[in-house]
Write an enzyme that holds these catalytic residues in place. Sequence first.
Site: not given
Length: 299
Positions: A138, A166
């Site tokens: 992420y 992400k």
Amino acid sequence: MKVNSSLDKTIIWTALVTPLSSSGEVDYESLLKLLKEQEKASHGILILGSTGEALNLSEKEKKDILEFCFKQNLNVPIMCGVPGIHLPTTLEWINTLEAYPIDSYLMVTPLYAKPGDLGQYHWFKTLLDASTKPSVLYNVPSRAGTPLSFDAIEKLKNHPLFWGIKEASGSVQEFIKYRKAAPKVKIYSGDDAMMPEFAKEGAEGLISVASNSWPQATGHYVKKCLENRLTKEEDSLWKKASDSLFKASNPVPVKRLLKEMSLIESAHCKLPLHQEDLKNTDELKEANNLVEKWLQKSC
């Protein structure tokens, strides 16, 4: 790496809120309602991420949420957040998660420490080596204080459990750099408003806050983005709607909206978040009306 086929087919993951009572306890009745709404929309569900206030929950609360979610036997894939800055504690959390039929992990860049290239590489490699599930790394520099290292990504690109990224930097240029650093890794937009731009650069889908409140509409929005059918007017509408959900720290606005929509009983957040940090809900109500009308017209 053998990946559950449902992972590759899932174009939307809802970063699910954790509904709380006004006294601060987990509201399981509302949580069940939200889980069923996401299952109905066929969205993957990310539990215990930043939108789920995982850093503000106790270990017992997190484990109880895990138990509750998996007792529902949902027919959609489940991803679970793996935050942390203390390695032994984070490895212990992974060990806890390994006992559940979780489909994927979301591993965030360590907060506050601002680790460099080698620090990030060794951190993520240690976590990936300790797990058995495909993982999404992420990039969220606004929360972590530092971006996900391109150098670390390039070194990790062939790790069998490094499945996705992400991307929540808000930058198309950064998205393109991550794709070049790890061309075989799936990259998801971590920002609802950036989905149209990221889709043009090869995004696989969206890990969404907006789909908490607008599951069906967000699904339609993402499909139009991936098929390059979203008009400029629709892009503008969704940017306005998405921006309304970030007028205070996430998940304060989306919880206020879910309360307005009677999908949760209380908009309470765990300190240091507070629901009254959003002074006015007029923009949220306007956004909700816009999205509802758009869905009726678009479908």
